[in-house]
Enzyme design. Structure first.
Site, PDB file in Angstrom:
ATOM      1  N   ASP A   1      49.534  73.920  24.329  1.00 28.52           N
ATOM      2  CA  ASP A   1      48.579  73.762  25.429  1.00 28.52           C
ATOM      3  C   ASP A   1      48.061  72.321  25.521  1.00 28.52           C
ATOM      4  O   ASP A   1      48.161  71.553  24.562  1.00 28.52           O
ATOM      5  CB  ASP A   1      47.361  74.667  25.198  1.00 28.52           C
ATOM      6  CG  ASP A   1      47.681  76.137  25.414  1.00 28.52           C
ATOM      7  OD1 ASP A   1      48.858  76.476  25.546  1.00 28.52           O
ATOM      8  OD2 ASP A   1      46.727  76.934  25.423  1.00 28.52           O
ATOM      9  N   ASP A   2      47.462  72.024  26.663  1.00 28.71           N
ATOM     10  CA  ASP A   2      46.646  70.818  26.896  1.00 28.71           C
ATOM     11  C   ASP A   2      47.431  69.528  27.157  1.00 28.71           C
ATOM     12  O   ASP A   2      46.840  68.510  27.455  1.00 28.71           O
ATOM     13  CB  ASP A   2      45.649  70.559  25.753  1.00 28.71           C
ATOM     14  CG  ASP A   2      44.608  71.659  25.628  1.00 28.71           C
ATOM     15  OD1 ASP A   2      44.694  72.655  26.377  1.00 28.71           O
ATOM     16  OD2 ASP A   2      43.713  71.534  24.783  1.00 28.71           O
TER      17      ASP A   2
ATOM     18  N   HIS B   1      48.007  75.280  32.867  1.00 33.33           N
ATOM     19  CA  HIS B   1      46.812  75.390  32.011  1.00 33.33           C
ATOM     20  C   HIS B   1      45.591  74.863  32.776  1.00 33.33           C
ATOM     21  O   HIS B   1      44.663  74.332  32.165  1.00 33.33           O
ATOM     22  CB  HIS B   1      47.050  74.615  30.712  1.00 33.33           C
ATOM     23  CG  HIS B   1      46.105  74.955  29.597  1.00 33.33           C
ATOM     24  ND1 HIS B   1      45.821  76.243  29.206  1.00 33.33           N
ATOM     25  CD2 HIS B   1      45.378  74.158  28.763  1.00 33.33           C
ATOM     26  CE1 HIS B   1      44.960  76.219  28.199  1.00 33.33           C
ATOM     27  NE2 HIS B   1      44.669  74.969  27.918  1.00 33.33           N
TER      28      HIS B   1
ATOM     29  N   HIS C   1      41.103  72.026  32.781  1.00 35.23           N
ATOM     30  CA  HIS C   1      40.765  72.865  31.633  1.00 35.23           C
ATOM     31  C   HIS C   1      39.464  73.625  31.872  1.00 35.23           C
ATOM     32  O   HIS C   1      38.573  73.674  31.013  1.00 35.23           O
ATOM     33  CB  HIS C   1      40.660  72.018  30.350  1.00 35.23           C
ATOM     34  CG  HIS C   1      40.980  72.796  29.108  1.00 35.23           C
ATOM     35  ND1 HIS C   1      40.021  73.469  28.389  1.00 35.23           N
ATOM     36  CD2 HIS C   1      42.148  73.029  28.478  1.00 35.23           C
ATOM     37  CE1 HIS C   1      40.594  74.060  27.348  1.00 35.23           C
ATOM     38  NE2 HIS C   1      41.894  73.812  27.385  1.00 35.23           N
TER      39      HIS C   1
ATOM     40  N   HIS D   1      48.627  72.874  20.076  1.00 33.36           N
ATOM     41  CA  HIS D   1      48.278  71.854  21.077  1.00 33.36           C
ATOM     42  C   HIS D   1      49.033  70.572  20.754  1.00 33.36           C
ATOM     43  O   HIS D   1      48.832  70.014  19.655  1.00 33.36           O
ATOM     44  CB  HIS D   1      46.768  71.596  21.063  1.00 33.36           C
ATOM     45  CG  HIS D   1      45.957  72.842  21.313  1.00 33.36           C
ATOM     46  ND1 HIS D   1      45.744  73.786  20.332  1.00 33.36           N
ATOM     47  CD2 HIS D   1      45.364  73.302  22.436  1.00 33.36           C
ATOM     48  CE1 HIS D   1      45.028  74.779  20.850  1.00 33.36           C
ATOM     49  NE2 HIS D   1      44.778  74.508  22.126  1.00 33.36           N
TER      50      HIS D   1
HETATM   51 NI    NI Z   1      43.465  74.393  26.259  1.00 36.44          NI
END
Ligand code: NI
Length: 232
Positions: A57-58, A108, A112, A199
């Site tokens: 993620d991210d 995603h 955020h 991440h």
């Molecule tokens: Ni995230």
């Protein structure tokens, strides 16, 4: 056997093994009749291989994602990247590389946001804006979304047709930033069908992820993207 015939037999056996409404004995007997013992064992072995999905993620991150992509490529492993809209600009090449190398790209949100804490119109905008960016770079609209903080809003289906994807193993990589700790959490919690959360923003995550890949390949796991995990 000729290549075409082998392909046909593998397909036929796979279909027979996959048909859900027939009981196992009937399916196996039919598969044995068509394919013979050896081919059946081959297909069954493949089907019984435990599977995991690595998710990141991210990102994408200019600094860490390239190292991760390189390591995954070396190992012939595909992962799923839930990327943030605001990180796409300037990193289009990385997004394209993910796609070219067989990884799955998911959404995603743009900033955020916690989707159940903002008005529905903003939640939809966060998702759609990111979908459009991903489409512009890859030519494909993503079908999967990882809601930040795991927080989904039920009625979001009214404005976005996407499948939210959560996780089974939280490596807490962002918090501990410790390779051994990440690897240990996965080692302890791994099971067939597990979706692993990481991440691609830390060196420790890149190192740990590649260690996890080596460890699980050694244990006989197959790495799949989340769409493969959900469909099969
Ligand atoms: Ni995230």
């Amino acid at each position: 056997m000729k290549k075409g015939k082998i392909l046909f037999v593998v397909l036929a056996v796979t279909v027979l093994l996959a048909v859900p409404f027939r009981n196992r004995e009937v399916r196996i007997a039919a598969a044995r009749a068509i394919a013979g013992e050896g081919m059946l064992r081959l297909v069954e072995d493949a089907a019984e291989c435990p599977r995991v999905a690595l998710t990141f993620d991210d990102g994408p991150s200019r600094k860490y994602t390239p190292m991760l992509l390189e390591g995954l490529k070396e190992r012939g492993v595909h992962a799923t990247f839930f990327i943030m809209g605001k990180n796409i600009e300037g990193n289009e090449d990385l997004v394209r590389q993910m796609q070219e190398e067989g990884h799955l790209i998911g959404n995603h949100t743009y900033n955020h946001v916690q989707l159940n804490r903002v008005p529905q119109s903003l939640a939809c905008e966060e998702i759609q804006k990111t979908n459009n960016q991903i489409y512009e770079v890859t030519g494909v609209y993503p079908s999967y979304i990882r809601p930040p903080f795991g927080a989904w809003q039920e009625n979001l289906e009214l404005c976005v047709t996407m499948l939210p994807v959560f996780w089974d193993i939280d490596t807490l990589d962002w918090k501990n930033q410790n390779v051994d700790s990440i690897v240990k959490i996965v080692e302890k919690e791994v099971k067939d069908g597990a979706i692993i959360l990481m991440h691609d923003e830390y060196q420790t995550t890149v190192d740990a992820a590649l260690k996890v890949v080596d460890m699980l390949l050694e244990k006989g796991y197959e790495f799949v993207t989340v769409d493969e995990m959900i469909v099969m």
